[in-house]
Design an enzyme around this catalytic site. Structure first.
Site, mmCIF file in Angstrom:
data_model
loop_
_atom_site.group_PDB
_atom_site.id
_atom_site.type_symbol
_atom_site.label_atom_id
_atom_site.label_comp_id
_atom_site.label_asym_id
_atom_site.label_seq_id
_atom_site.Cartn_x
_atom_site.Cartn_y
_atom_site.Cartn_z
ATOM 1 C CG ASN A 197 29.163 3.177 -27.184
ATOM 2 O OD1 ASN A 197 28.384 3.371 -26.261
ATOM 3 N ND2 ASN A 197 29.857 4.160 -27.758
ATOM 4 C CD GLU A 198 27.137 7.405 -28.061
ATOM 5 O OE1 GLU A 198 27.900 8.083 -28.773
ATOM 6 O OE2 GLU A 198 26.626 7.842 -27.017
ATOM 7 C CE1 TYR A 266 27.450 11.533 -20.879
ATOM 8 C CE2 TYR A 266 26.681 10.887 -23.049
ATOM 9 C CZ TYR A 266 27.490 10.670 -21.956
ATOM 10 O OH TYR A 266 28.323 9.581 -21.927
ATOM 11 C CD GLU A 321 28.055 6.423 -23.134
ATOM 12 O OE1 GLU A 321 28.156 7.618 -23.467
ATOM 13 O OE2 GLU A 321 28.617 5.485 -23.738
ATOM 14 C CD GLN A 370 33.543 7.766 -19.367
ATOM 15 O OE1 GLN A 370 34.665 7.395 -19.042
ATOM 16 N NE2 GLN A 370 33.163 7.838 -20.646
HETATM 17 O O1 AHR Z 1 31.040 9.219 -22.280
HETATM 18 C C1 AHR Z 1 31.738 9.846 -23.308
HETATM 19 C C2 AHR Z 1 31.255 9.425 -24.683
HETATM 20 O O2 AHR Z 1 29.941 9.847 -24.859
HETATM 21 C C3 AHR Z 1 31.184 7.951 -24.929
HETATM 22 O O3 AHR Z 1 32.400 7.425 -25.329
HETATM 23 C C4 AHR Z 1 30.188 7.850 -26.037
HETATM 24 O O4 AHR Z 1 29.492 6.617 -26.024
HETATM 25 C C5 AHR Z 1 29.282 9.038 -25.807
HETATM 26 O O5 AHR Z 1 29.091 9.755 -26.964
#
Ligand code: AHR
Length: 518
Positions: A197-198, A266, A321, A370
């Site tokens: 992840n990332e 985001y 995400e 989430q």
């Molecule tokens: O969703 C919160 C965080 O955001 C996750 O753990 C990460 O993958 C992203 O930076």
């Protein structure tokens, strides 16, 4: 008209752009069924549950001995709410947590499991009482597909490979025997695997070039020559507009080793000054919607790179995400990312899901960040209490698009203008389900103006139309534990169907979903 009245009228029109509700906008919409239109994968409506704050511990998982009614330690009210949403998949255990997680610490008798420090999220100690069996059994209870984001950043190829074998192999190999010893003879059916992840950040601060090689190595060993397990391997993807990342992965990873490329983006006011989840002004709302609507450009540009290297469209774009990110609620742990959820979040959910629906040709999965008590959650809990957020209600209304055929929509959106900047005010997507019902979801993000939307539905031959709406008095409105049903979907009646035209009065900052039948 007297001079005074002319000035008042002119003033009204000028103010109407940003301050008061005067004339409504008119939008003409064409729905054009297309023979080769893609199916909207139900996986676009996926969720994400990380070991972060009170998402798992104190959220989903309260333990078998809790006085809160539960199934194997998971709250029954959460299970029921998620079943109602038809959640198609659930991503776990992270996020950033994933690349610190060693799966063997979370299997076997709970009392023997070692504790660990959740280094990214508040530095809290976790006892590993919620592990792989707990998660995969929960997915079975929910009737949802698990999406395991497995550790690459602080793991080994051996640990990763053994994980896939532990979960998927029939009995008779060391890892499946180990699984049986831990109480589960039959393998689980896990198709979706995240390979870290990332990786550009918390997953190891790798360059795209380095990760592409690491990915190739992990993707090779996690299955066999021909991927006879049918694994859907998802490469850790770009951060927002890092197009170089997608380009390198698409170029350097052989097609037979990859099924999906991720993307994270985001919505926020400003990354360094995120502002309150509830106490925001219109300018902050506007900035948040700017970042939310940016998703369209991101998907288009990442998809264009994928088209170049994968013209046959075999590799999926997985936005695993997305969602709104604000300051945590006062008095809560800054590492727990607990925030409230208002009509602003309903707007983010509505426009984002419309973007994904409309790009269903390439976006095959997405995961809201989430599920419970973290970021743009669909569910919030406080001790035994639970509430459903406006985002939950939007996702519930939109579930009608799952696995339906996209109906492309044509229209010119009026603008929502504030302080000299403009955004498209209206967002729409439509689909036809297997039973022939047509659904159309509309969002008006304008904080003041309603929109008159005229949809030509002549060719669809629809006769009966019903609709529901999520709206409220102010953008800052939200559900609380004392007033959990302040915002719930309502019947929407402000439309008329006449001579093949559906005329809708779409209120300011509202989400409406129509169902039309013949
Ligand atoms: O969703 C919160 C965080 O955001 C996750 O753990 C990460 O993958 C992203 O930076």
């Amino acid at each position: 008209m007297k001079r005074k009245n002319v000035i008042v009228a002119l003033l009204g029109i000028t103010l109407g752009m940003s301050q008061v509700s005067v004339a409504q906008n008119h939008v003409d919409v064409k729905l054009k069924e297309q023979a080769d239109a893609p199916e909207i994968s139900r996986h676009i409506y996926g969720h994400f549950a990380e070991h972060l704050g009170r998402c798992i511990y104190g959220g989903f998982y309260v333990g078998e001995d809790s006085s809160i009614p539960n199934t194997n330690g998971v709250r029954n009210d959460i299970i029921e709410a998620l079943k109602e949403l038809n959640i198609p998949n659930l991503r776990w255990p992270g996020g950033c947590f994933a690349d610190t997680y060693h799966w063997k610490d979370g299997v076997g008798p709970k009392e023997d499991r070692p504790s660990m420090v959740n280094k990214w999220w508040g530095g809290v100690v976790e006892d590993n009482s919620f592990g792989t069996h707990d998660f995969l059994n929960l997915c079975e209870v929910l009737g949802t597909e698990p999406y395991l984001a497995a550790n690459v950043g602080s793991s080994t190829v051996k640990e990763f490979t053994e994980y896939t074998q532990y979960v998927m192999r029939e009995q008779g190999v060391p890892m499946s025997d180990y699984r049986a010893e831990n109480g589960r003879k039959e393998p689980w059916d896990v198709k979706y695997w995240g390979v870290g992840n990332e990786m550009w950040g918390c997953g190891g601060n790798m360059t795209a070039e380095h990760y592409a090689n690491v990915y190739r190595q992990y993707a090779t060993f996690m299955t066999d020559w021909t991927n006879s397990d049918g694994l859907f391997r998802i490469a850790s993807g770009a951060n927002v507009a890092d197009y170089h990342w997608t380009e390198v992965l698409m170029k350097e990873v052989p097609k037979g080793l990859i099924e999906g490329v991720a993307l994270h983006s985001y919505s926020f006011v400003e990354w360094e000054d995120k502002g309150s989840s509830t106490g925001f002004d219109e300018a902050q709302y506007f900035s948040t919607m700017q970042t939310a609507l940016k998703m369209e450009e991101l998907v288009d540009k990442h998809a264009a790179i994928m088209d170049k290297y994968d013209p046959e469209n075999k590799i999926a774009l997985i936005v695993d995400e997305w969602g709104g990110w604000y300051e945590v609620e006062e008095g809560t742990n800054p590492g727990f990312l607990y925030q409230q959820n208002t009509m602003r979040d309903a707007m983010i959910a509505g426009v984002t899901l419309n973007i994904f629906n409309n790009r269903a040709d390439r976006v095959k999965m997405a995961n809201l960040a989430q599920t419970v008590n973290v970021l743009q959650a669909v569910i919030l809990t406080e001790d035994e209490k639970m509430l459903l957020t406006p985002t939950y209600h939007v996702m519930n209304m939109y579930k009608v698009h799952q696995d339906a055929t996209l109906i492309p929509v044509e229209f010119h959106s009026p603008k929502y203008t504030l302080n000299g900047e403009s955004l498209d005010a209206v967002s729409i997507s439509a689909s036809k389900d297997k039973a022939g019902k047509v659904h159309m979801s509309l969002v008006n993000i304008d904080a003041h103006k309603s929109q008159t939307v005229k949809v030509n539905v002549k060719d669809l031959g629809v006769k009966n139309v019903t609709a529901s709406i999520v709206k409220s008095k102010t953008l800052q409105d939200h559900n609380t534990f004392d007033n959990p049903n302040k915002i719930t979907p309502l019947n929407f009646k402000d439309f008329k169907l006449k001579k093949g035209e559906l005329e809708i009065e779409l209120p300011p900052f509202s989400v409406v979903v129509f169902e039309a039948t013949k």
